[in-house]
Design a protein around this motif. Structure first.
Motif, PDB file in Angstrom:
ATOM      1  N   ALA A 143     -66.549 -45.420 -28.026  1.00  0.00           N
ATOM      2  CA  ALA A 143     -65.772 -45.437 -26.784  1.00  0.00           C
ATOM      3  C   ALA A 143     -65.318 -44.032 -26.416  1.00  0.00           C
ATOM      4  N   GLN A 144     -64.888 -43.268 -27.411  1.00  0.00           N
ATOM      5  CA  GLN A 144     -64.441 -41.899 -27.153  1.00  0.00           C
ATOM      6  C   GLN A 144     -65.609 -41.012 -26.738  1.00  0.00           C
ATOM      7  N   GLU A 145     -66.776 -41.244 -27.343  1.00  0.00           N
ATOM      8  CA  GLU A 145     -67.956 -40.462 -26.950  1.00  0.00           C
ATOM      9  C   GLU A 145     -68.366 -40.794 -25.518  1.00  0.00           C
ATOM     10  N   PHE A 146     -68.227 -42.067 -25.131  1.00  0.00           N
ATOM     11  CA  PHE A 146     -68.564 -42.444 -23.754  1.00  0.00           C
ATOM     12  C   PHE A 146     -67.624 -41.755 -22.771  1.00  0.00           C
ATOM     13  N   MET A 147     -66.346 -41.681 -23.136  1.00  0.00           N
ATOM     14  CA  MET A 147     -65.374 -41.012 -22.272  1.00  0.00           C
ATOM     15  C   MET A 147     -65.702 -39.530 -22.137  1.00  0.00           C
ATOM     16  N   ARG A 148     -66.149 -38.929 -23.200  1.00  0.00           N
ATOM     17  CA  ARG A 148     -66.548 -37.520 -23.119  1.00  0.00           C
ATOM     18  C   ARG A 148     -67.807 -37.372 -22.265  1.00  0.00           C
ATOM     19  N   CYS A 149     -68.676 -38.381 -22.333  1.00  0.00           N
ATOM     20  CA  CYS A 149     -69.930 -38.345 -21.575  1.00  0.00           C
ATOM     21  C   CYS A 149     -69.664 -38.366 -20.068  1.00  0.00           C
ATOM     22  N   VAL A 150     -68.833 -39.291 -19.609  1.00  0.00           N
ATOM     23  CA  VAL A 150     -68.607 -39.421 -18.162  1.00  0.00           C
ATOM     24  C   VAL A 150     -67.399 -38.609 -17.703  1.00  0.00           C
ATOM     25  N   GLY A 151     -66.561 -38.134 -18.654  1.00  0.00           N
ATOM     26  CA  GLY A 151     -65.372 -37.367 -18.297  1.00  0.00           C
ATOM     27  C   GLY A 151     -64.182 -38.281 -18.111  1.00  0.00           C
ATOM     28  N   ILE A 152     -62.993 -37.839 -18.504  1.00  0.00           N
ATOM     29  CA  ILE A 152     -61.824 -38.706 -18.331  1.00  0.00           C
ATOM     30  C   ILE A 152     -61.456 -38.837 -16.858  1.00  0.00           C
ATOM     31  N   TYR A 153     -62.011 -37.954 -16.037  1.00  0.00           N
ATOM     32  CA  TYR A 153     -61.986 -38.104 -14.575  1.00  0.00           C
ATOM     33  C   TYR A 153     -63.453 -38.082 -14.127  1.00  0.00           C
ATOM     34  N   PRO A 154     -64.131 -39.236 -14.161  1.00  0.00           N
ATOM     35  CA  PRO A 154     -65.569 -39.266 -13.864  1.00  0.00           C
ATOM     36  C   PRO A 154     -65.902 -38.758 -12.468  1.00  0.00           C
ATOM     37  N   VAL A 155     -67.132 -38.297 -12.305  1.00  0.00           N
ATOM     38  CA  VAL A 155     -67.604 -37.884 -10.983  1.00  0.00           C
ATOM     39  C   VAL A 155     -67.386 -39.040 -10.007  1.00  0.00           C
ATOM     40  N   GLY A 156     -66.822 -38.728  -8.851  1.00  0.00           N
ATOM     41  CA  GLY A 156     -66.505 -39.746  -7.860  1.00  0.00           C
ATOM     42  C   GLY A 156     -65.053 -40.193  -7.893  1.00  0.00           C
ATOM     43  N   LEU A 212     -44.166 -51.191 -20.597  1.00  0.00           N
ATOM     44  CA  LEU A 212     -45.518 -50.932 -20.111  1.00  0.00           C
ATOM     45  C   LEU A 212     -45.699 -49.452 -19.816  1.00  0.00           C
ATOM     46  N   ALA A 213     -44.687 -48.829 -19.225  1.00  0.00           N
ATOM     47  CA  ALA A 213     -44.761 -47.400 -18.905  1.00  0.00           C
ATOM     48  C   ALA A 213     -44.900 -46.562 -20.175  1.00  0.00           C
ATOM     49  N   GLN A 214     -44.167 -46.918 -21.220  1.00  0.00           N
ATOM     50  CA  GLN A 214     -44.262 -46.190 -22.490  1.00  0.00           C
ATOM     51  C   GLN A 214     -45.648 -46.353 -23.110  1.00  0.00           C
ATOM     52  N   ALA A 215     -46.185 -47.576 -23.065  1.00  0.00           N
ATOM     53  CA  ALA A 215     -47.515 -47.827 -23.622  1.00  0.00           C
ATOM     54  C   ALA A 215     -48.574 -47.053 -22.855  1.00  0.00           C
ATOM     55  N   GLN A 216     -48.447 -47.011 -21.517  1.00  0.00           N
ATOM     56  CA  GLN A 216     -49.416 -46.274 -20.702  1.00  0.00           C
ATOM     57  C   GLN A 216     -49.320 -44.776 -20.962  1.00  0.00           C
ATOM     58  N   ALA A 217     -48.104 -44.272 -21.146  1.00  0.00           N
ATOM     59  CA  ALA A 217     -47.924 -42.843 -21.433  1.00  0.00           C
ATOM     60  C   ALA A 217     -48.544 -42.483 -22.775  1.00  0.00           C
ATOM     61  N   ALA A 218     -48.407 -43.369 -23.759  1.00  0.00           N
ATOM     62  CA  ALA A 218     -48.991 -43.114 -25.075  1.00  0.00           C
ATOM     63  C   ALA A 218     -50.513 -43.083 -24.991  1.00  0.00           C
ATOM     64  N   THR A 219     -51.081 -44.013 -24.230  1.00  0.00           N
ATOM     65  CA  THR A 219     -52.538 -44.028 -24.042  1.00  0.00           C
ATOM     66  C   THR A 219     -53.005 -42.768 -23.345  1.00  0.00           C
ATOM     67  N   GLU A 220     -52.270 -42.345 -22.303  1.00  0.00           N
ATOM     68  CA  GLU A 220     -52.645 -41.147 -21.551  1.00  0.00           C
ATOM     69  C   GLU A 220     -52.633 -39.916 -22.449  1.00  0.00           C
ATOM     70  N   ALA A 221     -51.641 -39.837 -23.336  1.00  0.00           N
ATOM     71  CA  ALA A 221     -51.558 -38.697 -24.259  1.00  0.00           C
ATOM     72  C   ALA A 221     -52.760 -38.683 -25.199  1.00  0.00           C
ATOM     73  N   GLU A 222     -53.165 -39.862 -25.672  1.00  0.00           N
ATOM     74  CA  GLU A 222     -54.308 -39.948 -26.576  1.00  0.00           C
ATOM     75  C   GLU A 222     -55.603 -39.607 -25.852  1.00  0.00           C
ATOM     76  N   VAL A 223     -55.715 -40.066 -24.606  1.00  0.00           N
ATOM     77  CA  VAL A 223     -56.917 -39.775 -23.818  1.00  0.00           C
ATOM     78  C   VAL A 223     -57.010 -38.282 -23.518  1.00  0.00           C
TER      79      VAL A 223
END
Length: 405
Positions: free
Chosen positions: A315-328, A67-78
């Motif tokens: 989905a990627q455009e939405f992430m760019r819209c709100v930010g990968i660390y959204p306001v709040g 699970l940790a490896q999968a989460q790290a891979a997702t984080e790198a892509e994000v």
């Protein structure tokens, strides 16, 4: 050891630790159980669940990433999505906050009235809806973070009304970030605000049930897109876009959604955008039957699920819209300070402006100040986000510090 596996790898004898989907989306009473027959595996596949977390210490093992490896891979892509260009804000979060609070209050009151009228069989008055959508749009244009940040605060009892307002605001922001024309944004906003109107016909005992829905109850809930569509058809002047969003915001690209089980190519662009926004707000909200997850974590789930359920590009455009660390979002900085994100940077989602207010190493509140993470040390910056955090872990209320004293 926890491992992330594809549902196609499941075998009898494996122990399910997490079905990795929205709590309402799977057909099991529990999210953790031992697979005892092929029928259970087929139910997982039929529900459109693709990623599953198994516990190898409690059941059969398989060759798969931890699970940790999968989460790290997702984080790198994000993180790779972090270089972007955002629409510049016109006013600061602090300047917009009071206006945004008024817009939120007005919109929630309207949705409450709409739901009550729908339950009584009354027609929806579009003339009352339009000004609210316009006010939401104008607030998003001035500074999207203020209203979107406030809408993260949800009372469990008013979830249905607040969710509709959130979906409207998020969808307007999403459309605006994609440079859609004003009329299309307006129509999408109408659709977002009214998308759950059909829930007015769902009994409160089911909507507010503090536990797993039975199959029969879930079938009643699944009628709400068509019921809402039927209600809107009786609304004079309603457009095709709000009708489409209302009917199809629960469709999924792999055909696992409802009510029409539409698949890729059959779902309109705006309905797909509404689906992303709807799930994002739902999984970040506190409900009587599940705990909301932090916005930053929810975006990473949206990213993972987009491989099957959503259009990955959208989905990627939405992430760019709100930010990968959204306001709040509550974030931990390299300095050990906690801060709440108050404004995204125009060209890098990794370096927003943050209001810091707590020092984790000293275990105490500190004088709040704004740190611009895009600036160097000595120029109001000189720090870096390590990760997002949960407010519960540190017993803090980050949204109290959206504005500096």
């Amino acid at each position: 050891m926890l491992k992330k596996v594809d549902a196609s790898q499941l075998k009898v004898g494996m122990f399910i630790h997490d079905l990795d989907c929205g709590w309402m989306e799977h057909p099991f009473v529990r999210s953790q159980f031992l697979l005892t027959c092929d029928t259970e595996i087929q139910k997982i596949l039929d529900a459109g669940i693709h990623g599953v977390v198994i516990d190898c210490s409690r059941g059969m093992d398989v060759d798969a990433p931890t699970l940790a490896q999968a989460q790290a891979a997702t984080e790198a892509e994000v993180t790779a999505l972090a270089a972007t260009v955002n629409s510049p804000v016109r006013v600061s979060v602090g300047e917009e906050m009071q206006r945004a609070a008024n817009v939120r209050r007005q919109a929630v009151s309207l949705v409450r009235t709409v739901m009550q009228d729908a339950r009584l069989g009354k027609a929806i008055e579009l003339d009352e809806v339009s000004p609210v959508v316009q006010n939401i749009t104008e607030s998003i244009l001035r500074n999207a973070g203020a209203l979107l940040g406030l809408l993260q605060i949800k009372n469990k009892d008013d979830y249905t009304f607040l969710h509709s307002v959130s979906v409207c605001a998020l969808l307007v922001a999403f459309c605006r970030s994609r440079n859609m024309d004003e009329e299309r944004i307006y129509q999408a906003g109408i659709g977002g605000l009214l998308h759950d109107t059909g829930k007015a016909l769902v009994p409160d005992a089911i909507l507010n049930k503090a536990g797993r829905l039975t199959d029969a109850e879930f079938e009643i809930v699944k009628r709400h897109p068509r019921d809402g569509h039927d209600i809107l058809l009786r609304t004079p002047g309603i457009g095709a876009i709000p009708l489409d969003i209302t009917l199809h915001h629960h469709e999924r690209r792999d055909g696992s959604g409802y009510p029409d089980r539409q698949a890729e190519g059959g779902i309109s662009e705006l309905a797909q955008m509404a689906a992303i926004v709807d799930v994002y707000d739902a999984i970040t909200s506190e409900r009587c039957y599940h705990k909301g997850m932090p916005a930053a974590e929810a975006l990473r789930k949206i990213y993972e699920w987009s491989k099957f359920h959503f259009d990955p590009a959208l989905a990627q455009e939405f992430m760019r819209c709100v930010g990968i660390y959204p306001v709040g979002t509550l974030v931990l900085l390299e300095s050990g300070r906690l801060g709440v994100v108050v404004e995204p940077h125009e060209t890098s989602l990794l370096t927003p402006k943050v209001n810091v207010f707590f020092h984790t190493r000293q275990q105490r509140y500190i004088k709040p100040e704004t740190v611009d993470l895009s600036r160097a040390l000595g120029f109001g910056g000189g720090d870096r986000i390590v990760r997002h955090e949960t407010a519960e872990k540190w017993q803090v209320e980050p949204l109290r510090f959206m504005q500096l004293a």
